[in-house]
Design a protein around this motif. Sequence first.
Motif, short mmCIF file in Angstrom:
data_model
loop_
_atom_site.label_atom_id
_atom_site.label_comp_id
_atom_site.label_asym_id
_atom_site.label_seq_id
_atom_site.Cartn_x
_atom_site.Cartn_y
_atom_site.Cartn_z
N TYR A 177 4.97 9.84 6.37
CA TYR A 177 6.13 9.64 5.49
C TYR A 177 7.44 10.08 6.16
O TYR A 177 8.48 10.09 5.50
CB TYR A 177 5.93 10.42 4.19
N ILE A 263 6.64 11.63 -3.39
CA ILE A 263 5.99 10.57 -2.61
C ILE A 263 4.66 10.13 -3.24
O ILE A 263 4.02 9.20 -2.74
CB ILE A 263 5.74 11.01 -1.16
N PRO A 268 2.57 5.08 2.83
CA PRO A 268 3.20 5.76 3.96
C PRO A 268 4.09 4.79 4.75
O PRO A 268 3.82 3.58 4.79
CB PRO A 268 2.01 6.24 4.80
#
Length: 403
Positions: A177, A263, A268
């Motif tokens: 990320y 997130i 990703p």
Amino acid sequence: MSVALSRRIGLGALPAAAQGGHSGRPDAGIGWRHAAKARRLLPTATYDTIQSPICFRLWKPMPRRKFAWEKLTDEQLLAQPLNRLRVAVEGTWLADCVNTLYEELEERGIRLRPHTWISSEWFSPADVPGIAIPFYLAHPRLMKLEKKMMLDVEGASWSECMAILRHEAGHAVQHGYQLQRRRRWQQLFGPSSQHYPRYYRPNPASRNYVQHLRLWYAQSHPDEDFAETFAVWLRPRSNWRTRYAGWPALKKLEYVDELMGEIAGKRPLLPTRERVDPLHTLKQTLAEHYRKKQAFYAFTPPKTYDRDLSKLFSADPRHYRRPPAAAFIRRHRAQIRQLVARWTGENQLTLDAVLDDMISRCRELNLRAVGPEQKLVTNFTILLTAKTMHALFGPSRRKWIAL
């Protein structure tokens, strides 16, 4: 551990799996699936440093696949190239560990599933959201050789393996990320671009960092600080809010908690499945591998033990019938070495060099072991611990090995 640092050995020997309780060897029989589910219901300790499993774990048997090198002598096995071992994560207890890691990530809403492969050591390469696992954990014969060559088998117990996997997963999440690009991340952990040191000197009393892996590893580099913080956050029932209440490190944990919520459910940014230095590409022999690994921990101990050894043991001719102090140390060597390594964080191979030197000095001084044996064991353990801590933190201390 990021590959930039781990290339020099990996994480090193964590506190030995034999610290107490079940040995953690993954060959204890059936019923693993049931034990895996029950594991989440067990109470955890109120600290985050790695301990041996406090309860008996049932394990899935190690790989049933047979290899030609299994029955080789140690000398013959050491002559084998790494790429001829042909071991894999799949079909071993390591696959169960990885699946448990995936379950923990899923429970937290993190979509990334770090891919794994076998290599020479633990590491997570820069810009690759994956985890390399050392070859020796994939087979009991290789674990036995690792124990002989390094006096310890890093990651050999369930709890130790999971602790390292959570740490490496922190690197994988950071890479996947690109979290190090965030300003707040940099403010709390520091610049990821900072040069990886070959050595570092931690402050054991610092509360600015979490304590997860041994040797206060979070203090070695900003990336390691994040990976250690992530591992503490990810660990089921780690109770980190209570454990780190009042510590500056709590801000980092709260940030990780907030960041992971942000997130959660997202793909990703780096979906690559690249494998860096997979086992089949490594041509060095096991002997060459271990020579380099042992050299990394090489340490020439100072000749400063005579006075202390003479206080503990006796050079009085009247005690010539008593057992030699050198023989006494040799007899209790393994037990004392493991105990001191556990509480100081020092590598067992380094401690073994110190013990060799002490044995040699006892011979030259013709010292004898006089008094109750258990009391001598206790006093000698205290002496070795004191000398180790002085070596680690004293003014003349060699620089810390960044494991």
